[in-house]
Structures are given as structure tokens and as C-alpha cells.
Design a protein around this motif. Structure first.
Motif, mmCIF file in Angstrom:
data_model
loop_
_atom_site.group_PDB
_atom_site.id
_atom_site.type_symbol
_atom_site.label_atom_id
_atom_site.label_comp_id
_atom_site.label_asym_id
_atom_site.label_seq_id
_atom_site.Cartn_x
_atom_site.Cartn_y
_atom_site.Cartn_z
ATOM 1 N N UNK A 279 0.833 -1.205 0.000
ATOM 2 C CA UNK A 279 0.000 0.000 0.000
ATOM 3 C C UNK A 279 0.867 1.254 0.000
ATOM 4 N N UNK A 280 1.942 1.229 0.791
ATOM 5 C CA UNK A 280 2.857 2.377 0.820
ATOM 6 C C UNK A 280 3.494 2.604 -0.551
ATOM 7 N N UNK A 281 3.862 1.501 -1.227
ATOM 8 C CA UNK A 281 4.447 1.626 -2.559
ATOM 9 C C UNK A 281 3.467 2.194 -3.568
ATOM 10 N N UNK A 282 2.205 1.779 -3.465
ATOM 11 C CA UNK A 282 1.183 2.306 -4.372
ATOM 12 C C UNK A 282 0.963 3.792 -4.149
ATOM 13 N N UNK A 283 0.918 4.194 -2.903
ATOM 14 C CA UNK A 283 0.744 5.615 -2.590
ATOM 15 C C UNK A 283 1.930 6.418 -3.118
ATOM 16 N N UNK A 284 3.138 5.883 -2.922
ATOM 17 C CA UNK A 284 4.344 6.571 -3.376
ATOM 18 C C UNK A 284 4.364 6.724 -4.898
ATOM 19 N N UNK A 285 3.964 5.680 -5.596
ATOM 20 C CA UNK A 285 4.067 5.694 -7.046
ATOM 21 C C UNK A 285 2.918 6.363 -7.770
ATOM 22 N N UNK A 286 1.749 6.433 -7.121
ATOM 23 C CA UNK A 286 0.560 6.927 -7.810
ATOM 24 C C UNK A 286 0.078 8.285 -7.328
ATOM 25 N N UNK A 287 0.628 8.782 -6.224
ATOM 26 C CA UNK A 287 0.167 10.072 -5.713
ATOM 27 C C UNK A 287 0.582 11.190 -6.656
ATOM 28 N N UNK A 288 -0.205 12.227 -6.651
ATOM 29 C CA UNK A 288 0.059 13.383 -7.502
ATOM 30 C C UNK A 288 1.117 14.257 -6.857
ATOM 31 N N UNK A 289 2.136 14.582 -7.631
ATOM 32 C CA UNK A 289 3.218 15.415 -7.098
ATOM 33 C C UNK A 289 2.840 16.889 -7.089
ATOM 34 N N UNK A 290 3.595 17.643 -6.306
ATOM 35 C CA UNK A 290 3.286 19.068 -6.129
ATOM 36 C C UNK A 290 3.301 19.813 -7.457
ATOM 37 N N UNK A 291 4.277 19.486 -8.305
ATOM 38 C CA UNK A 291 4.384 20.169 -9.603
ATOM 39 C C UNK A 291 3.160 19.895 -10.465
ATOM 40 N N UNK A 292 2.627 18.654 -10.345
ATOM 41 C CA UNK A 292 1.461 18.303 -11.144
ATOM 42 C C UNK A 292 0.213 18.985 -10.603
ATOM 43 N N UNK A 293 0.121 19.102 -9.270
ATOM 44 C CA UNK A 293 -1.033 19.772 -8.689
ATOM 45 C C UNK A 293 -1.057 21.241 -9.093
ATOM 46 N N UNK A 294 0.141 21.802 -9.329
ATOM 47 C CA UNK A 294 0.233 23.200 -9.729
ATOM 48 C C UNK A 294 0.048 23.380 -11.239
ATOM 49 N N UNK A 295 -0.072 22.244 -11.951
ATOM 50 C CA UNK A 295 -0.296 22.316 -13.390
ATOM 51 C C UNK A 295 0.971 22.454 -14.190
ATOM 52 N N UNK A 296 2.146 22.103 -13.585
ATOM 53 C CA UNK A 296 3.420 22.199 -14.279
ATOM 54 C C UNK A 296 3.765 20.844 -14.859
ATOM 55 N N UNK A 297 4.100 20.796 -16.129
ATOM 56 C CA UNK A 297 4.476 19.548 -16.786
ATOM 57 C C UNK A 297 5.839 19.105 -16.269
ATOM 58 N N UNK A 298 5.983 17.861 -15.744
ATOM 59 C CA UNK A 298 7.263 17.386 -15.255
ATOM 60 C C UNK A 298 8.321 17.401 -16.357
ATOM 61 N N UNK A 299 9.493 17.918 -16.017
ATOM 62 C CA UNK A 299 10.571 18.014 -16.987
ATOM 63 C C UNK A 299 11.069 16.626 -17.356
ATOM 64 N N UNK A 300 11.268 16.381 -18.666
ATOM 65 C CA UNK A 300 11.857 15.129 -19.109
ATOM 66 C C UNK A 300 10.887 13.985 -19.231
#
Length: 310
Positions: A279-300
Motif C-alpha cells: 500500500x505504501x508503494x502504491x501511494x508513493x508511485x501513484x500520488x500526484x506530485x506538487x508540480x502536477x497539482x500546480x499544473x506544471x508539466x514534469x521536466x523530461x
């Protein structure tokens, strides 16, 4: 569609599909003494008929493969369905089932690395960090087992085939949809298993199936093949093979919980720890990152046109 920040609605089909796969372990045990190739031929033939019927009611159009699509789909059927089943059966003759399961538990890392490359994207660092966590949790749930060199070889083949079941679908999913990929994989798998059944077990092998085994085959055809395939490929198309791969960690959790419900006793401390780690791994891998919540496209990690889209 933003594959970098999957919504719960996109993940739920894959989660349900993996829960069905994991929960089928108890049912699958009833087929241990059944003719392997013949029972699988019946399973996939019934699944094909079910899928065609369900697709018609759902208004989904199943199109004929063309060109290299035949190779992708045939490879998926031969490796992900036929060779995988053979590898598992032959593997447990040289290794304890847990040893083979541990090898298959490495699928999230393989999908996290290779899946994005097939989709012409860079692998996600977030997924690659989460994949080993999910793998560790799956190992804790399943346990480990003894094996020999031959068993290791079969286990490695089972891992490759399990990964191929998802990876070989990536180039053809855009045109064929989860329904089309599932239909073509199952009828091709049924054809190969039927050929093996007739030549290796004989045409009369189907008469050796007991009523219990027929019931188990029917359940596997409907829920674990027809329904689970479409659910799984729906999530793969929506969020990408890399992130979807993390959801394979749900299968051992489902197997453990179903085993408990069937009266085998409460899971031990290690199993509960493994469930928490997955469950911890799923949360780590699938949670929305701060940059994505702000609408910024992840670099690379640009989302580009998948291979095979026309």
C-alpha cells in the motif's frame, strides 16, 4: 489525458482486475490435476465467446489486425498466455510456488522501465522508486521458497511472460482498444492450447474434466480472463504501462485476503507487514506530485504519441 497524474477512476479498473486475478488462486488449485492444455483451451475459447458477446452489448467494435499488429498480438498470446502457464506449471516442479511468485513480483520494475519506452516517454522516477517497494511488499506477502537452477530458469521465463502480457499490448491498444486486444489474445491463446491439447493430451482429454473443474474453468474464463483482461488493459491505456504495473502488487494482497476468508486462518505478522508495504508503494508511485497539482508539466517526461497510433 495526463498519464503523470492518474485519476482514481482510471486506476480502479486495473485494481479490480488484479484483485480478480489474485482472488482466483483458490479456484485455480482445483485444476492442478486437470489436463493442462485442454483445460486452458476450453477456458480461453469460452472467454473469447464471452468477450465478443459483452463487446457487442457495450457497443465496442473489434477490428481485424493488420500488418505488424498480428506479430504483437500473437506474441502477447503465445508469451503472456501459453508460455506463462507452462512456465508456472513446470516451474513448481523444480521450485516451491512462492519462489516462482517472487520472480513474478518483479513485474512492476520491468514495466516501469520498459513500458514508457514503448510509449516513447522517459521512465518516471517516481514509479521506479515505488516499484521496489511494491515488490518487497509482494515478497513479504507471498514468502520465499526453495528452488534449483532449472526452477530459477522457469521462474525467470514466467517473469518475462507476465511482463510481455502488458508490454506487447502497448503498441496495439490505441487502435484495438482493451476489448479488441483481449478478444484477439484469447482466441489466439485458445488456438495454441487446443493444438497442444490434441497433440499432447489427446482429443478425449476434455472428457476427463470433472464437474468441479468445469465450474472452475467457467469462472476463470468469465471473471479472470474476459472481465479482468478488459479492466487491466483499460487502465494500461489510460495511465501507461509503467504506472499500471504498480497495481500488480494488489494480486498477492487479494490472494492472501481470499485465503483468509476461505478458512485458512488469519495472516501472520509478515503478511500484514507486506500488505502495508504494498500500500505504501502504491501511494508513493501513484500520488500526484506538487508540480502536477500546480499544473506544471514534469521536466523530461513528455506524453507523446504512443507507438503504433495511426
Amino acid at each position: 489525458m495526463d498519464r503523470n497524474s492518474p485519476r482514481l477512476a482510471q486506476l480502479l479498473p486495473g485494481m479490480a482486475g488484479m484483485a480478480l486475478v489474485g482472488g482466483s488462486v483458490t479456484v485455480s488449485r482445483t485444476l492442478v490435476d486437470a489436463p493442462l492444455f485442454t483445460s486452458q483451451a476450453v477456458r480461453y475459447a469460452a472467454a473469447t465467446a464471452t468477450l465478443l458477446l459483452l463487446a457487442r452489448f457495450a457497443g465496442a467494435r473489434v477490428v481485424r489486425p493488420r500488418g505488424r499488429e498480428w506479430l504483437w498480438l500473437a506474441g502477447l498470446a503465445v508469451s503472456g498466455l501459453v508460455l506463462f502457464n507452462v512456465a508456472v506449471v513446470r516451474g513448481v516442479a523444480h521450485a516451491e510456488p512462492a519462489a516462482v511468485a517472487v520472480a513474478v513480483a518483479c513485474v512492476p520494475l520491468v514495466l516501469g522501465l520498459v513500458g514508457p519506452l514503448l510509449e516513447r516517454r522517459r521512465p518516471s522516477r517516481q514509479v521506479l522508486l515505488a516499484a521496489p517497494v511494491v515488490m518487497l511488499g509482494a515478497v513479504l506477502v507471498e514468502g520465499t521458497g526453495r528452488t534449483d537452477a532449472v526452477g530459477l530458469g522457469w521462474a525467470a521465463l514466467a517473469l518475462c511472460c507476465e511482463a510481455a502480457f502488458t508490454l506487447l499490448a502497448v503498441p496495439v491498444l490505441p487502435r484495438h482498444s482493451p476489448w479488441g486486444v483481449s478478444v484477439h489474445a484469447t482466441w489466439m491463446g485458445a488456438a495454441v492450447f487446443a493444438t497442444l491439447g490434441v497433440t499432447r493430451e489427446g482429443p478425449s482429454a476434455v472428457t476427463k474434466l470433472t464437474m468441479t473443474q468445469w465450474a472452475a474453468t467457467g469462472y476463470l474464463a468469465l471473471m479472470v480472463t474476459a472481465v479482468a483482461f478488459v479492466l487491466w488493459y483499460s487502465t494500461v491505456r489510460a495511465v501507461g504501462a509503467g504506472r499500471a504495473g504498480l497495481l500488480t502488487g494488489i494480486a498477492p494482497l487479494s490472494a492472501a485476503l481470499v485465503a483468509t476468508a476461505s478458512g485458512t486462518g488469519a495472516p501472520g505478522a509478515t503478511v500484514w507487514l507486506g500488505i502495508a508495504v504494498v500500500i505504501a508503494g502504491l501511494v508513493l508511485g501513484l500520488r500526484q506530485r506538487a508540480a502536477e497539482r500546480a499544473g506544471v508539466e514534469p521536466v523530461g517526461e513528455p506524453v507523446r504519441e504512443p507507438v503504433g497510433r495511426r
